[in-house]
Design a protein around this motif. Structure first.
Motif, PDB file in Angstrom:
ATOM      1  N   LYS A   1       0.822  -1.211   0.000  1.00 41.14           N
ATOM      2  CA  LYS A   1       0.000   0.000   0.000  1.00 41.14           C
ATOM      3  C   LYS A   1       0.855   1.260   0.000  1.00 41.14           C
ATOM      4  CE  LYS A   1      -4.527  -0.614   2.115  1.00 41.14           C
ATOM      5  NZ  LYS A   1      -5.157  -0.723   3.438  1.00 41.14           N
ATOM      6  N   THR A   2       0.415   2.253  -0.755  1.00 41.01           N
ATOM      7  CA  THR A   2       1.052   3.567  -0.702  1.00 41.01           C
ATOM      8  C   THR A   2       0.013   4.584  -0.257  1.00 41.01           C
ATOM      9  OG1 THR A   2       0.522   4.136  -2.979  1.00 41.01           O
ATOM     10  CG2 THR A   2       2.553   2.897  -2.606  1.00 41.01           C
ATOM     11  N   GLU A   3       0.456   5.836  -0.133  1.00 43.60           N
ATOM     12  CA  GLU A   3      -0.459   6.880   0.361  1.00 43.60           C
ATOM     13  C   GLU A   3      -1.675   7.008  -0.551  1.00 43.60           C
ATOM     14  OE1 GLU A   3       2.395   8.483  -1.563  1.00 43.60           O
ATOM     15  OE2 GLU A   3       3.170   6.716  -0.522  1.00 43.60           O
ATOM     16  N   LYS A   4      -1.425   6.981  -1.841  1.00 48.92           N
ATOM     17  CA  LYS A   4      -2.509   7.243  -2.782  1.00 48.92           C
ATOM     18  C   LYS A   4      -3.586   6.156  -2.733  1.00 48.92           C
ATOM     19  CE  LYS A   4      -1.294   4.741  -6.967  1.00 48.92           C
ATOM     20  NZ  LYS A   4      -1.204   4.778  -8.425  1.00 48.92           N
ATOM     21  N   HIS A   5      -3.262   5.025  -2.155  1.00 49.64           N
ATOM     22  CA  HIS A   5      -4.215   3.921  -2.147  1.00 49.64           C
ATOM     23  C   HIS A   5      -5.223   4.016  -1.016  1.00 49.64           C
ATOM     24  CE1 HIS A   5      -1.070   1.449  -4.485  1.00 49.64           C
ATOM     25  NE2 HIS A   5      -1.993   1.887  -5.316  1.00 49.64           N
ATOM     26  N   LYS A   6      -5.055   5.030  -0.160  1.00 47.76           N
ATOM     27  CA  LYS A   6      -5.991   5.148   0.966  1.00 47.76           C
ATOM     28  C   LYS A   6      -7.399   5.434   0.449  1.00 47.76           C
ATOM     29  CE  LYS A   6      -2.580   6.320   4.412  1.00 47.76           C
ATOM     30  NZ  LYS A   6      -2.027   7.296   5.356  1.00 47.76           N
ATOM     31  N   GLY A   7      -8.355   4.847   1.086  1.00 49.57           N
ATOM     32  CA  GLY A   7      -9.734   5.045   0.672  1.00 49.57           C
ATOM     33  C   GLY A   7     -10.236   3.957  -0.249  1.00 49.57           C
ATOM     34  N   LEU A   8      -9.340   3.121  -0.710  1.00 53.67           N
ATOM     35  CA  LEU A   8      -9.773   2.015  -1.568  1.00 53.67           C
ATOM     36  C   LEU A   8     -10.066   0.781  -0.725  1.00 53.67           C
ATOM     37  CD1 LEU A   8      -7.196   2.203  -4.515  1.00 53.67           C
ATOM     38  CD2 LEU A   8      -9.589   2.931  -4.539  1.00 53.67           C
ATOM     39  N   PRO A   9     -11.094   0.040  -1.086  1.00 52.94           N
ATOM     40  CA  PRO A   9     -11.348  -1.240  -0.406  1.00 52.94           C
ATOM     41  C   PRO A   9     -10.188  -2.199  -0.654  1.00 52.94           C
ATOM     42  CG  PRO A   9     -13.239  -0.577  -1.740  1.00 52.94           C
ATOM     43  CD  PRO A   9     -12.107   0.333  -2.093  1.00 52.94           C
ATOM     44  N   GLN A  10      -9.843  -2.947   0.356  1.00 51.90           N
ATOM     45  CA  GLN A  10      -8.736  -3.899   0.240  1.00 51.90           C
ATOM     46  C   GLN A  10      -8.916  -4.839  -0.945  1.00 51.90           C
ATOM     47  OE1 GLN A  10      -6.671  -5.483   3.309  1.00 51.90           O
ATOM     48  NE2 GLN A  10      -6.402  -3.398   4.040  1.00 51.90           N
ATOM     49  N   GLU A  11     -10.112  -5.353  -1.108  1.00 52.90           N
ATOM     50  CA  GLU A  11     -10.347  -6.346  -2.164  1.00 52.90           C
ATOM     51  C   GLU A  11     -10.131  -5.736  -3.536  1.00 52.90           C
ATOM     52  OE1 GLU A  11     -13.369  -5.322  -0.427  1.00 52.90           O
ATOM     53  OE2 GLU A  11     -12.463  -6.232   1.349  1.00 52.90           O
ATOM     54  N   PHE A  12     -10.555  -4.479  -3.651  1.00 53.90           N
ATOM     55  CA  PHE A  12     -10.363  -3.815  -4.939  1.00 53.90           C
ATOM     56  C   PHE A  12      -8.889  -3.635  -5.240  1.00 53.90           C
ATOM     57  CE2 PHE A  12      -9.714  -0.063  -7.570  1.00 53.90           C
ATOM     58  CZ  PHE A  12     -10.553  -0.322  -8.634  1.00 53.90           C
ATOM     59  N   LEU A  13      -8.154  -3.169  -4.244  1.00 54.23           N
ATOM     60  CA  LEU A  13      -6.729  -2.918  -4.434  1.00 54.23           C
ATOM     61  C   LEU A  13      -5.973  -4.210  -4.751  1.00 54.23           C
ATOM     62  CD1 LEU A  13      -4.350  -1.027  -4.432  1.00 54.23           C
ATOM     63  CD2 LEU A  13      -4.179  -1.309  -1.946  1.00 54.23           C
ATOM     64  N   ALA A  14      -6.249  -5.253  -3.979  1.00 53.04           N
ATOM     65  CA  ALA A  14      -5.569  -6.525  -4.198  1.00 53.04           C
ATOM     66  C   ALA A  14      -5.863  -7.048  -5.598  1.00 53.04           C
ATOM     67  CB  ALA A  14      -6.009  -7.541  -3.147  1.00 53.04           C
ATOM     68  N   ASN A  15      -7.121  -6.952  -5.971  1.00 53.77           N
ATOM     69  CA  ASN A  15      -7.502  -7.416  -7.304  1.00 53.77           C
ATOM     70  C   ASN A  15      -6.797  -6.597  -8.385  1.00 53.77           C
ATOM     71  OD1 ASN A  15      -9.450  -9.044  -9.050  1.00 53.77           O
ATOM     72  ND2 ASN A  15      -9.849  -6.942  -9.712  1.00 53.77           N
ATOM     73  N   HIS A  16      -6.695  -5.325  -8.157  1.00 54.72           N
ATOM     74  CA  HIS A  16      -6.046  -4.459  -9.140  1.00 54.72           C
ATOM     75  C   HIS A  16      -4.569  -4.812  -9.298  1.00 54.72           C
ATOM     76  CE1 HIS A  16      -3.695  -0.702 -10.031  1.00 54.72           C
ATOM     77  NE2 HIS A  16      -4.402  -0.862 -11.127  1.00 54.72           N
ATOM     78  N   ILE A  17      -3.898  -5.033  -8.192  1.00 57.07           N
ATOM     79  CA  ILE A  17      -2.471  -5.355  -8.269  1.00 57.07           C
ATOM     80  C   ILE A  17      -2.252  -6.689  -8.982  1.00 57.07           C
ATOM     81  CG2 ILE A  17      -0.420  -5.887  -6.911  1.00 57.07           C
ATOM     82  CD1 ILE A  17      -1.454  -3.894  -4.820  1.00 57.07           C
ATOM     83  N   ALA A  18      -3.070  -7.661  -8.620  1.00 56.89           N
ATOM     84  CA  ALA A  18      -2.939  -8.971  -9.266  1.00 56.89           C
ATOM     85  C   ALA A  18      -3.221  -8.863 -10.763  1.00 56.89           C
ATOM     86  CB  ALA A  18      -3.890  -9.968  -8.622  1.00 56.89           C
ATOM     87  N   SER A  19      -4.280  -8.164 -11.109  1.00 53.66           N
ATOM     88  CA  SER A  19      -4.627  -8.004 -12.526  1.00 53.66           C
ATOM     89  C   SER A  19      -3.512  -7.306 -13.273  1.00 53.66           C
ATOM     90  CB  SER A  19      -5.901  -7.180 -12.677  1.00 53.66           C
ATOM     91  OG  SER A  19      -6.975  -7.803 -12.033  1.00 53.66           O
ATOM     92  N   THR A  20      -2.968  -6.269 -12.662  1.00 50.90           N
ATOM     93  CA  THR A  20      -1.919  -5.507 -13.329  1.00 50.90           C
ATOM     94  C   THR A  20      -0.684  -6.370 -13.555  1.00 50.90           C
ATOM     95  OG1 THR A  20      -2.707  -3.446 -12.345  1.00 50.90           O
ATOM     96  CG2 THR A  20      -0.460  -3.472 -13.191  1.00 50.90           C
ATOM     97  N   PHE A  21      -0.358  -7.195 -12.579  1.00 50.56           N
ATOM     98  CA  PHE A  21       0.797  -8.072 -12.767  1.00 50.56           C
ATOM     99  C   PHE A  21       0.561  -9.037 -13.933  1.00 50.56           C
ATOM    100  CE2 PHE A  21       3.440 -11.793 -12.074  1.00 50.56           C
ATOM    101  CZ  PHE A  21       4.682 -11.209 -11.898  1.00 50.56           C
ATOM    102  N   VAL A  22      -0.584  -9.667 -13.934  1.00 48.87           N
ATOM    103  CA  VAL A  22      -0.905 -10.609 -15.014  1.00 48.87           C
ATOM    104  C   VAL A  22      -0.869  -9.915 -16.369  1.00 48.87           C
ATOM    105  CG1 VAL A  22      -2.686 -12.083 -15.996  1.00 48.87           C
ATOM    106  CG2 VAL A  22      -2.267 -12.129 -13.540  1.00 48.87           C
ATOM    107  N   GLU A  23      -1.468  -8.742 -16.438  1.00 50.45           N
ATOM    108  CA  GLU A  23      -1.504  -8.016 -17.714  1.00 50.45           C
ATOM    109  C   GLU A  23      -0.099  -7.585 -18.137  1.00 50.45           C
ATOM    110  OE1 GLU A  23      -3.961  -7.500 -19.825  1.00 50.45           O
ATOM    111  OE2 GLU A  23      -5.389  -8.599 -18.591  1.00 50.45           O
TER     112      GLU A  23
END
Lengths: 182, 182
Positions: B135-157
């Motif tokens: 997590k970084t500062e800019k990620h505050k306010g995001l739901p954990q599940e959304f953030l985790a999903n985003h990171i995983a998706s970005t890695f795969v892509e």
DNA sequence: TATATTATCGAACAATGTGTTCGGTAATAA
DNA sequence: TTATTACCGAACACATTGTTCGATAATATA
């Protein structure tokens, strides 16, 4: 175009979208489509080479409609301004929510990879043409193609996550999420 | 486990991966697999319920190997430190590059949605367990599940983009790209 | 080593789906 | 009115799936 052709084509599209809302693309057979559309087997193959081509043409119709309607509403230049309340992405979410055309049903499916692929491809064109407006300082040093692909992928994944979680967030909220991670 | 069972199982896995490197999963038939593996039809179905289960078991074997070997090498606590030169993601890229010619072939395919799904699922577990470190500062306010999903998706892509573009970037370079957009 | 177990073979089988063909019929265009 | 053409429907060959069965040979066990 012959009226009979138009009728047949429409009947097949209608039957196909109905079936797509009930089951995955890969599970749908030509037999089901022609039974639901009430047309002969040979007639189906006179219109569409395969099931895959049918999906492709349906996508072209849906996305053409979607992206064109968006362009019409936003001919001004800050379409892609992240801070603009009427950014193109917000309007995309709104269009998807007021889903007249069952696009979301397709996005949420498990094995609708082809559909997502087509969606992303069209989205990519839009993003690529406006990439300069989307770039931020932190994006310097990245190849254009990588960045464009990343933004398109992130949008698609965001929509998928939104739908899979029951669309609990409002359009403006999910748009915020999107811009935050971009 | 009976030696015969082991031999049969290995032969099927070997034949399957060989075929997967040549064509898409959806285009591979059981008939081809058993011919290539040189086993009887009934034998195949004694081991695997369907083609899909075969893929699933192959994935479990591949990913288990991949993620476990990573954990072994990096038991220290800064695995997920973005700035650490030996971040887990760099090592993932390196593992994928020193590919025994299996995983990357599958990632680059067109219709290997199931494979990507399994890959992302396992990756998601890893990311989720270490989310605080990412997590970084800019990620505050995001739901954990959304953030985790985003990171995983970005890695795969990112991996997909890397492979599709001929792996022109070095591992550290593509890792930089990844962390930049994250 | 002798015996029981079990994985495999090979061949056949029904069931389902795909894509094509063809003569007849009816809607459409000229 | 006449020619065209889209459609029907039924049949067809073909491929793929998943199952069954008796025979055989490798393996485990005693």
């Amino acid at each position: 175009m012959d009226r009979r052709q138009r009728k047949t084509r429409d009947a097949i599209f209608k039957a196909f979208t109905e079936l797509l809302s009930k089951k995955d693309f890969s599970a749908i057979t030509v037999g089901e489509i022609i039974e639901c559309a009430d047309v002969g087997r040979a007639t189906f193959y006179a219109h569409f080479e395969t099931k895959e081509f049918l999906l492709k043409e349906l996508c072209e119709e849906l996305f053409c409609h979607l992206f064109d309607s968006m362009k019409g509403e936003h001919s001004h230049h800050h379409i892609f301004n992240c801070n603009a309340p009427d950014s193109a992405f917000l309007h995309l979410f709104e269009h998807l929510e007021n889903n007249d055309n069952k696009i979301l049903d397709l996005l949420s499916g498990e094995n609708n990879g082809l559909f997502l692929q087509y969606f992303k491809k069209d989205l990519l064109h839009l993003i690529y043409s406006q990439l300069d407006n989307l770039k931020t300082e932190k994006h310097k040093g990245l190849p254009q193609e990588f960045l464009a692909n990343h933004i398109a992928s992130t949008f698609v994944e965001t929509v998928k996550w939104w739908v899979d979680n029951g669309k609990q967030e409002s359009c403006s909220q999910i748009t915020d999420y999107f811009f935050t991670v971009i």
